[in-house]
Motif scaffolding. Structure first.
Motif, short mmCIF file in Angstrom:
data_model
loop_
_atom_site.label_atom_id
_atom_site.label_comp_id
_atom_site.label_asym_id
_atom_site.label_seq_id
_atom_site.Cartn_x
_atom_site.Cartn_y
_atom_site.Cartn_z
N MET A 269 0.85 -1.21 0.00
CA MET A 269 0.00 0.00 0.00
C MET A 269 0.87 1.25 0.00
O MET A 269 1.80 1.35 0.78
N ARG A 270 0.54 2.18 -0.88
CA ARG A 270 1.29 3.42 -0.89
C ARG A 270 0.85 4.27 0.31
O ARG A 270 -0.30 4.23 0.72
N PHE A 271 1.77 4.99 0.87
CA PHE A 271 1.47 5.85 2.02
C PHE A 271 0.59 7.02 1.58
O PHE A 271 0.49 7.34 0.38
N ASP A 272 0.00 7.69 2.58
CA ASP A 272 -0.84 8.88 2.34
C ASP A 272 -0.02 10.11 2.74
O ASP A 272 0.26 10.32 3.92
N SER A 273 0.38 10.90 1.74
CA SER A 273 1.28 12.03 2.04
C SER A 273 0.59 13.07 2.94
O SER A 273 1.26 13.76 3.70
N PHE A 274 -0.74 13.16 2.85
CA PHE A 274 -1.42 14.12 3.73
C PHE A 274 -1.46 13.63 5.18
O PHE A 274 -1.42 14.42 6.11
N LYS A 275 -1.52 12.30 5.35
CA LYS A 275 -1.45 11.77 6.72
C LYS A 275 -0.04 12.00 7.30
O LYS A 275 0.11 12.41 8.45
N ILE A 276 0.98 11.77 6.47
CA ILE A 276 2.34 12.03 6.95
C ILE A 276 2.48 13.51 7.33
O ILE A 276 3.01 13.84 8.39
N GLN A 277 1.98 14.38 6.47
CA GLN A 277 2.06 15.82 6.76
C GLN A 277 1.37 16.15 8.08
O GLN A 277 1.92 16.86 8.93
N HIS A 278 0.17 15.59 8.27
CA HIS A 278 -0.57 15.82 9.51
C HIS A 278 0.23 15.32 10.72
O HIS A 278 0.34 16.00 11.74
N ASP A 279 0.79 14.12 10.60
CA ASP A 279 1.55 13.56 11.72
C ASP A 279 2.77 14.42 12.03
O ASP A 279 3.09 14.67 13.21
N LEU A 280 3.47 14.91 11.00
CA LEU A 280 4.66 15.75 11.26
C LEU A 280 4.26 17.03 12.00
O LEU A 280 4.97 17.47 12.91
N VAL A 281 3.14 17.62 11.59
CA VAL A 281 2.69 18.85 12.28
C VAL A 281 2.49 18.56 13.77
O VAL A 281 2.94 19.31 14.65
#
Lengths: 257, 257
Positions: free
Chosen positions: A1-13
């Motif tokens: 499964m490809r990751f969700d770049s918006f979820k990664i962005q949210h987690d980094l914030v």
């Protein structure tokens, strides 16, 4: 499964905000300061605690990812395959110790060597920049627009003090054609100044965790990153990085030949 | 009648606060930028407006005083007799134009060449430092305590980029014995970092309005100012100034001989 770049962005914030709060809340505590490669290469207990916090979050939320961390709590990275988090818990540790300002915490995320998301927090200035080529970039939640190229005479250039003093790669001649040099002591703060248009270039000898986040953010805004030879930065070793508007690289390249 | 140093201090706090508000409120306005002595020596309409504001306040409240102002709205100062206000409306105009941060507004007051009161406002950081040898020093209203001398290896040194690049007065050798160099582009910001202990030295080629306020504040806190020859700064011409803890001058002096 490809990751969700918006979820990664949210987690980094979320992670960077929590890390910044931890650092600010403990600013009055006594630090344990040690040297690493030399007298002015510092690490503190706070650097290690914050890297461990990031590593725990990444292991829990992205168990398939590899981690390249400045303080060594990550993995031994020998190739760029898969999802990699580049972690710099406190960038500008000398400033953190001496100035108690002008330092950053940052994380850059790459997939097979390509930038996905970078996040940089100016911890004391409370300026959080996050984003990447697909998602665009937010500065404290507001979108940043791409930067237009500008003549080198029209902007400031951040530079590593040793490269400037010893005129490595003719950086003194480059800077003489600009609005002037600044030496800040934190790659994260320099990249914030680049992507917000306060500086047009930044040249320094950097490790992957020093530029991974800034390169990912900059790629969305017209900021290029090059090595001296013109190859893309390797993300695997320490090397001189020329970051900035296209005009910076064109002028730097001409001076080498 | 001798002046009241506490009244001067009070007036400077009011004037600099008003000046800072004016500058911040108009940050979005288009600036008219002109060059002075060279391509990177800038002046804007804002510099001139703020100097005129200070000059009006001084003429009204201290009609007997002379004024030495960067932008030329003051007097032609040829000796240090009497009460003199040294005015720098925007210190770090390049940073003001390009970075929109890291600049200061400042006023230093001297009686017969002796420091009375200095005031420096980091305009965007909203940090106001005011005081002098008789009154002590306040940082946003809180007293600052004098600084203990420290080994040069234990602190950062701010430096003028041209002096650093060309190793004028052996500043590269001096900085190699320290924690490192920083180049900020504003004497006012450098003096704030000095008197708050974030840096231990600052070396640059400065005009009287660049160091008058910082020298007055520093004199209350253990920060010394010297010229290269060891004479006190003249307050009448541009010259290299070595400011910092006593350890900075001792080390600088040894390197010249």
């Amino acid at each position: 499964m490809r990751f969700d770049s918006f979820k990664i962005q949210h987690d980094l914030v979320v992670w960077l905000t929590v890390a910044g709060d931890k650092i600010r809340q403990n600013m009055a505590d006594q630090l344990h300061v040690k040297t690493k490669s030399g007298r002015n290469d510092l690490v503190t207990n706070r650097d290690k605690e914050i890297e461990q916090f990031y590593v725990e979050q990444i292991r829990t939320n992205y168990p398939e990812a590899k981690i390249c961390g400045e303080e060594g709590f990550g993995d031994d990275i020998t190739d760029l395959s898969g999802l990699i988090f580049f972690v710099d818990p406190i960038d500008g540790t000398m400033n953190f110790v001496k100035q108690k300002q002008n330092f950053a915490t940052m994380v850059g995320v790459y997939q097979d060597g390509q930038p996905v998301i970078g996040a940089i927090l100016d911890v004391m200035g409370q300026q959080l920049i996050v984003g990447g080529p697909e998602n665009g970039v937010l500065f404290n939640g507001r979108p940043l627009i791409p930067l237009a190229d500008r003549p080198i005479a029209d902007g400031l250039i951040g530079v590593n003090s040793g490269m400037f003093a010893h005129n490595i790669n003719h950086v003194q001649q480059l800077i003489e054609t600009s609005s002037g040099a600044r030496v800040t002591g934190s790659a994260g703060i320099e990249f914030i100044q680049l992507v917000t248009g306060q500086q047009i270039g930044y040249i320094s000898n950097l490790s992957p965790w020093d530029y991974a986040a800034g390169q990912a953010i900059g790629a969305a805004l017209g900021i290029e990153t090059h090595t001296v030879s013109g190859e893309p930065p390797s993300l695997l070793k320490r090397e001189v990085i020329i970051a900035g508007l296209p005009e910076i690289w064109r002028n730097f390249y001409q001076l080498q030949n």
